[in-house]
Design a protein around this motif. Sequence first.
Motif, PDB file in Angstrom:
ATOM      1  N   LYS A   7      12.999 -91.802   9.879  1.00  0.00           N
ATOM      2  CA  LYS A   7      13.841 -91.964  11.072  1.00  0.00           C
ATOM      3  C   LYS A   7      14.826 -93.123  10.890  1.00  0.00           C
ATOM      4  CE  LYS A   7      10.493 -90.125  14.418  1.00  0.00           C
ATOM      5  NZ  LYS A   7       9.606 -90.458  15.572  1.00  0.00           N
ATOM      6  N   SER A  39      17.553 -92.231   8.378  1.00  0.00           N
ATOM      7  CA  SER A  39      18.510 -91.305   8.978  1.00  0.00           C
ATOM      8  C   SER A  39      19.517 -92.057   9.842  1.00  0.00           C
ATOM      9  CB  SER A  39      17.778 -90.255   9.809  1.00  0.00           C
ATOM     10  OG  SER A  39      18.693 -89.398  10.456  1.00  0.00           O
ATOM     11  N   THR A  40      19.014 -93.017  10.612  1.00  0.00           N
ATOM     12  CA  THR A  40      19.883 -93.824  11.462  1.00  0.00           C
ATOM     13  C   THR A  40      20.868 -94.649  10.632  1.00  0.00           C
ATOM     14  OG1 THR A  40      18.174 -93.989  13.160  1.00  0.00           O
ATOM     15  CG2 THR A  40      19.938 -95.627  13.232  1.00  0.00           C
ATOM     16  N   PHE A  71      11.515 -83.308   4.984  1.00  0.00           N
ATOM     17  CA  PHE A  71      12.509 -84.300   4.588  1.00  0.00           C
ATOM     18  C   PHE A  71      13.265 -83.826   3.347  1.00  0.00           C
ATOM     19  CE2 PHE A  71      13.302 -88.171   1.927  1.00  0.00           C
ATOM     20  CZ  PHE A  71      14.348 -88.691   2.681  1.00  0.00           C
TER      21      PHE A  71
END
Length: 272
Positions: A65, A68-69, A94
């Motif tokens: 997460k 990804s950010t 993923f």
Amino acid sequence: MRKKQVLLIGDMVSYGKIATSAMTPILSHEGFVTYNLPTALVSNNFEYKNYALLDTTDYIRQTIKVWSTLGFGFDAVATGFIASLEQARLVADFCRGLSEKGIPIFVDPIMGDEGRLYTGMPETMVDSMKAMLKVAHVCFPNYTEACLLAGRQYRSEGITADEAFSLVDDVHATGAASVVITSMMVDSRPSVVGYNASDDGHFIINYDQLPIQFSGTGDVFAAEMIVHLLSGDTLEAAAREAVDTVYRLIYKNRNAQDPYRGIPIEESLDVL
């Protein structure tokens, strides 16, 4: 020129040059930038029969997460030991997302050797690795792992070339595009057997076997395969280079007192 970025997803072993500890020096020496996402923290090689293991599934979920950010990206991903079926599904999802962007996924389905699962490994490990093979551009099982994945009987006395090709095809049928099976005895010769999806062709590479078995040679083989595949070599040429490199590394360290610790890669980079 920008160096290629390779993400290693596998266990981090505290004692011994195996897993990511074996792969990182090779890839770095060959000009690649490596990153790691640990699937487990392991005290030592499974072959010691006694070990401590910390599953990092929650950490992986949070890390994905965050990455990804932040928009982090990679040029290739190599996966190794997977700690559970839940983790396999998470890592496979993923990798699938990266694969859809054209990023190659290399899978080493680490779970056993010499006809059996490693000590303490549950039978569900086979299902975990099957989940990973569905996203693999190339997978590198040893003979034991290939038999487990294909539901075949392990035969210590060896198999014929036709049987080896049939086994490769069965592993390919689980979802992996290309397959390279190591540590096989084919027609009484130690061999590596492969299937290349790009030309729908098979190959066998025979090699001489030295009278010592190091832990982590599968990791070394995978790292060398990745080096040569990312450098543009064919699957068979990459496999031949990997076979030769493993032989040279074993020969250089043939007098080691504890082969379970793996090959001291940093001291042996001159033979790569």
